[in-house]
Design a protein around this motif. Structure first.
Motif, PDB file in Angstrom:
ATOM      1  N   GLN A 172     109.190  54.216  27.681  1.00 20.64           N
ATOM      2  CA  GLN A 172     110.558  53.743  27.427  1.00 20.64           C
ATOM      3  C   GLN A 172     110.792  53.605  25.918  1.00 20.64           C
ATOM      4  O   GLN A 172     109.891  53.222  25.169  1.00 20.64           O
ATOM      5  N   ASP A 173     112.013  53.889  25.484  1.00 23.34           N
ATOM      6  CA  ASP A 173     112.327  53.894  24.059  1.00 23.34           C
ATOM      7  C   ASP A 173     111.913  52.604  23.357  1.00 23.34           C
ATOM      8  O   ASP A 173     111.304  52.635  22.290  1.00 23.34           O
ATOM      9  N   HIS A 174     112.257  51.451  23.953  1.00 29.43           N
ATOM     10  CA  HIS A 174     111.996  50.178  23.280  1.00 29.43           C
ATOM     11  C   HIS A 174     110.504  49.845  23.238  1.00 29.43           C
ATOM     12  O   HIS A 174     110.091  48.947  22.521  1.00 29.43           O
ATOM     13  N   ASP A 175     109.676  50.597  23.972  1.00 30.03           N
ATOM     14  CA  ASP A 175     108.228  50.358  23.972  1.00 30.03           C
ATOM     15  C   ASP A 175     107.466  51.328  23.069  1.00 30.03           C
ATOM     16  O   ASP A 175     106.270  51.136  22.841  1.00 30.03           O
ATOM     17  N   LYS A 176     108.129  52.363  22.583  1.00 30.24           N
ATOM     18  CA  LYS A 176     107.404  53.422  21.860  1.00 30.24           C
ATOM     19  C   LYS A 176     106.750  52.923  20.574  1.00 30.24           C
ATOM     20  O   LYS A 176     105.613  53.296  20.269  1.00 30.24           O
ATOM     21  N   TRP A 177     107.435  52.093  19.801  1.00 29.58           N
ATOM     22  CA  TRP A 177     106.882  51.614  18.530  1.00 29.58           C
ATOM     23  C   TRP A 177     105.614  50.795  18.790  1.00 29.58           C
ATOM     24  O   TRP A 177     104.567  51.041  18.194  1.00 29.58           O
ATOM     25  N   GLY A 178     105.711  49.846  19.708  1.00 25.92           N
ATOM     26  CA  GLY A 178     104.550  49.017  20.031  1.00 25.92           C
ATOM     27  C   GLY A 178     103.418  49.824  20.637  1.00 25.92           C
ATOM     28  O   GLY A 178     102.238  49.604  20.329  1.00 25.92           O
ATOM     29  N   ARG A 179     103.752  50.801  21.506  1.00 31.02           N
ATOM     30  CA  ARG A 179     102.717  51.628  22.133  1.00 31.02           C
ATOM     31  C   ARG A 179     102.005  52.491  21.089  1.00 31.02           C
ATOM     32  O   ARG A 179     100.793  52.678  21.141  1.00 31.02           O
ATOM     33  N   ALA A 180     102.771  53.020  20.124  1.00 31.00           N
ATOM     34  CA  ALA A 180     102.148  53.825  19.072  1.00 31.00           C
ATOM     35  C   ALA A 180     101.162  52.978  18.260  1.00 31.00           C
ATOM     36  O   ALA A 180     100.068  53.441  17.922  1.00 31.00           O
ATOM     37  N   LEU A 181     101.527  51.738  17.983  1.00 25.70           N
ATOM     38  CA  LEU A 181     100.606  50.848  17.273  1.00 25.70           C
ATOM     39  C   LEU A 181      99.371  50.567  18.120  1.00 25.70           C
ATOM     40  O   LEU A 181      98.245  50.536  17.607  1.00 25.70           O
ATOM     41  N   GLN A 182      99.565  50.400  19.419  1.00 24.67           N
ATOM     42  CA  GLN A 182      98.426  50.130  20.305  1.00 24.67           C
ATOM     43  C   GLN A 182      97.464  51.316  20.344  1.00 24.67           C
ATOM     44  O   GLN A 182      96.251  51.125  20.452  1.00 24.67           O
ATOM     45  N   ILE A 183      97.989  52.541  20.236  1.00 26.64           N
ATOM     46  CA  ILE A 183      97.133  53.723  20.167  1.00 26.64           C
ATOM     47  C   ILE A 183      96.171  53.582  18.983  1.00 26.64           C
ATOM     48  O   ILE A 183      95.018  53.992  19.045  1.00 26.64           O
ATOM     49  N   MET A 184      96.655  52.949  17.914  1.00 33.52           N
ATOM     50  CA  MET A 184      95.828  52.731  16.721  1.00 33.52           C
ATOM     51  C   MET A 184      94.967  51.481  16.826  1.00 33.52           C
ATOM     52  O   MET A 184      94.198  51.183  15.921  1.00 33.52           O
ATOM     53  N   GLY A 185      95.149  50.714  17.911  1.00 33.35           N
ATOM     54  CA  GLY A 185      94.391  49.475  18.043  1.00 33.35           C
ATOM     55  C   GLY A 185      95.002  48.314  17.285  1.00 33.35           C
ATOM     56  O   GLY A 185      94.315  47.339  16.959  1.00 33.35           O
TER      57      GLY A 185
END
Length: 198
Positions: A172-185
């Protein structure tokens, strides 16, 4: 270019805007880098949907879909979002899509089964149900002059990480920024927008 020579280039990676990003057009944005070389960089913002238009309305504006024919579209495309891909060339459409659709001479393969195509033909193909199985349609793109993106990264404007195709098409659009950061840990709360201020 020899294999291994492009290590410094970020094609197929994400740019994640730092909270301190002072350009409002990119606040909390995630950008998929489509091209990067000594000549500059180009990418598509993945998480800024355009509020006042969807795919079927865009097709009508481009005279690809006559008025009243939106119900001829495959159901999952009727209300497909259109994204603000960036501040450059905003009247032009760019489609990030799965590599099960490819137009020789027009589609640019990037990484991990993702391609970029910027022709009306891909919009027609989508409308007729013969397009790619996964697609993100954007108006405009983000562009950087030679060395500009590298300077912005060095100035802590952006974080970079390897791309996960699911972020482009499924999150979901509003989750993409946080999810991208989570990919980086990284937990979003760890990043302060006041970094560097006493």
């Amino acid at each position: 270019m020899q294999e291994g020579d492009n290590n410094q280039y970020m094609e197929g990676q994400y740019l994640i805007a730092m909270p301190s990003m002072d350009d409002g057009r990119f606040a909390h944005s995630v950008v998929y880098v489509c091209a990067h070389s000594e000549e500059g960089a180009m990418g598509i913002i993945l998480n800024q949907p355009v509020d006042n238009i969807n795919f079927s309305e865009l097709l009508k504006q481009l005279n690809i879909l006559p008025e009243g024919d939106e119900y001829e579209l495959p159901p999952d495309l009727r209300n497909m979002k259109v994204y603000q891909g960036g501040p450059v060339d905003t009247g032009r459409g760019f489609v990030l899509h799965s590599d099960d659709f490819f137009l020789e001479g027009f589609s640019l393969p990037i990484e991990n089964g993702i391609c970029l195509t910027a022709t009306l033909e891909i919009l027609r193909a989508l409308a007729e149900g013969r397009g790619p199985s996964r697609a993100l349609l954007a108006l405009g793109y983000a562009g950087w002059a030679p060395g500009q993106l590298e300077s912005e990264i060095q100035a802590n404007g952006w974080l970079t990480c390897a791309a996960d195709p699911s972020l482009v098409f499924e999150v979901q659009d509003h989750d993409k920024w946080g999810r991208a950061l989570q990919i980086m840990g990284i937990e979003p709360g760890m990043l302060s927008s006041d970094a560097g201020h006493a």
